[in-house]
Scaffold this motif. Structure first.
Motif, PDB file in Angstrom:
ATOM      1  N   ARG A 159      49.492  46.944  38.626  1.00 18.47           N
ATOM      2  CA  ARG A 159      49.468  48.153  39.458  1.00 18.47           C
ATOM      3  C   ARG A 159      50.635  49.089  39.137  1.00 18.47           C
ATOM      4  NH1 ARG A 159      48.124  44.296  43.755  1.00 18.47           N
ATOM      5  NH2 ARG A 159      45.958  44.563  44.379  1.00 18.47           N
ATOM      6  N   MET A 183      40.425  45.070  41.675  1.00 24.85           N
ATOM      7  CA  MET A 183      39.629  45.875  42.598  1.00 24.85           C
ATOM      8  C   MET A 183      39.199  45.053  43.804  1.00 24.85           C
ATOM      9  SD  MET A 183      37.391  48.125  39.877  1.00 24.85           S
ATOM     10  CE  MET A 183      36.620  49.170  41.123  1.00 24.85           C
ATOM     11  N   THR A 184      38.788  43.819  43.553  1.00 22.06           N
ATOM     12  CA  THR A 184      38.372  42.959  44.647  1.00 22.06           C
ATOM     13  C   THR A 184      39.535  42.675  45.583  1.00 22.06           C
ATOM     14  OG1 THR A 184      36.714  41.958  43.200  1.00 22.06           O
ATOM     15  CG2 THR A 184      37.263  40.768  45.220  1.00 22.06           C
ATOM     16  N   GLU A 186      41.751  44.677  46.357  1.00 25.60           N
ATOM     17  CA  GLU A 186      41.921  45.864  47.196  1.00 25.60           C
ATOM     18  C   GLU A 186      40.779  46.027  48.196  1.00 25.60           C
ATOM     19  OE1 GLU A 186      44.438  47.694  47.329  1.00 25.60           O
ATOM     20  OE2 GLU A 186      45.540  47.394  45.464  1.00 25.60           O
ATOM     21  N   LEU A 188      37.668  46.385  47.278  1.00 21.53           N
ATOM     22  CA  LEU A 188      36.718  47.314  46.677  1.00 21.53           C
ATOM     23  C   LEU A 188      35.648  46.531  45.922  1.00 21.53           C
ATOM     24  CD1 LEU A 188      39.326  49.830  45.202  1.00 21.53           C
ATOM     25  CD2 LEU A 188      38.146  49.978  47.410  1.00 21.53           C
ATOM     26  N   PRO A 190      33.360  46.474  42.801  1.00 21.03           N
ATOM     27  CA  PRO A 190      33.150  47.155  41.525  1.00 21.03           C
ATOM     28  C   PRO A 190      31.697  47.162  41.100  1.00 21.03           C
ATOM     29  CG  PRO A 190      34.044  44.967  41.159  1.00 21.03           C
ATOM     30  CD  PRO A 190      34.030  45.179  42.646  1.00 21.03           C
ATOM     31  N   LEU A 205      32.722  52.366  41.978  1.00 17.10           N
ATOM     32  CA  LEU A 205      32.589  51.514  43.159  1.00 17.10           C
ATOM     33  C   LEU A 205      31.127  51.478  43.592  1.00 17.10           C
ATOM     34  CD1 LEU A 205      35.650  52.779  45.242  1.00 17.10           C
ATOM     35  CD2 LEU A 205      35.547  50.842  43.657  1.00 17.10           C
ATOM     36  N   LEU A 219      37.633  53.615  39.482  1.00 19.49           N
ATOM     37  CA  LEU A 219      38.978  53.475  38.934  1.00 19.49           C
ATOM     38  C   LEU A 219      38.940  53.379  37.422  1.00 19.49           C
ATOM     39  CD1 LEU A 219      40.398  50.832  41.460  1.00 19.49           C
ATOM     40  CD2 LEU A 219      40.639  53.318  41.556  1.00 19.49           C
TER      41      LEU A 219
END
Length: 253
Positions: A159, A183-184, A186, A188, A190, A205, A219
């Motif tokens: 990050r 992503m997961t 966070e 989110l 994908p 997303l 992203l």
């Protein structure tokens, strides 16, 4: 065996939201990383960092992890395009575990497979998370904390390289799966990625998310290191989504 009640159900928001990192994000300096990780007198000399990492040293900083993670790209053992059968085996074992009533033999088998998989992908957030879960479920809080610390600091290092919100500010990854893991983490979901340049992929997303008041549809990740030593004629096929089966590490406060 220790109860898994209270083990975190949502891989969730483990660190601050991505936008809070934008102001201090910095793409990896390849020359600097190579120089500092190959110079014996450097505090970031790779063999020394790796010894501390493998020993479970939780005093390693985010800066140490930047050199550990991106320095790995210069190591002979970094072969991201070769299959990792033990990784697949680890996920298969995890898929049959009931997180509410895990069997000791399954947890022990998961750890053995995970250790072998980590030999090929030592900074996989997903593998580190599974190891934290398995050790925690077996009551080994020391190893649980070590793997949880590794997972968080690997993700922090990634990050720190960008906010991932634009093609100019991608987060840099060593494996495609690392982007999905991040992503997961966070919260989110994908979707299927697409390549947008010779170095960058865009992962949309499944449903747009609102982060810090801003609507985010996907992203960006720099995957250039993965293909740096790509064999001639190599075609890479990969599944772009994954499921975690609710195997979560403990949340420390």
């Amino acid at each position: 065996m220790r109860s898994t009640t209270g083990i975190r159900r949502g891989f969730g928001l483990l660190v601050c939201l991505m936008l809070s990192l934008a102001a201090r994000a910095q793409a990896p300096d390849e020359e600097l990383i190579f120089d500092r990780t190959t110079t014996a007198s450097s505090p970031y000399y790779y063999p020394n960092l790796l010894i501390r990492y493998n020993a479970g040293d939780t005093t390693l900083t985010k800066e140490d992890y930047r050199y550990l993670y991106y320095g790995y790209a210069f190591r002979d053992e970094y072969r991201p395009l070769e299959p990792n059968d033990e990784f697949d085996r680890t996920l298969l074992i995890a898929s049959r575990i009931d997180p509410d009533r895990p069997r000791v033999e399954d947890l022990e088998e998961l750890i053995l497979a995970g250790l072998k998989a980590l030999e090929r992908d030592p900074f996989s957030p997903r593998l580190l998370n599974l190891m934290a879960y398995a050790y925690g479920a077996l009551g080994n809080s020391t190893q649980e904390r070590i793997y949880y610390d590794r997972m968080n600091k690997v993700m922090e290092a990634i990050r720190s390289t960008g906010d991932a919100l634009t093609q100019r500010t991608p987060q840099h990854i060593l494996m495609f799966d690392h982007a999905l893991d991040l992503m997961t983490a966070e919260g989110l979901a994908p979707g299927r990625s697409r390549v947008v340049s010779r170095t960058t992929e865009y992962v949309p997303l499944v449903a747009p998310a609102r982060i810090d008041g801003r609507k985010i549809k996907g992203l960006y990740f720099d995957y250039s290191r993965i293909y740096r030593n790509k064999p001639d004629g190599y075609v890479f096929k990969r599944e772009r989504t994954w499921q975690f089966n609710n195997l979560k590490p403990r949340e420390y406060r």
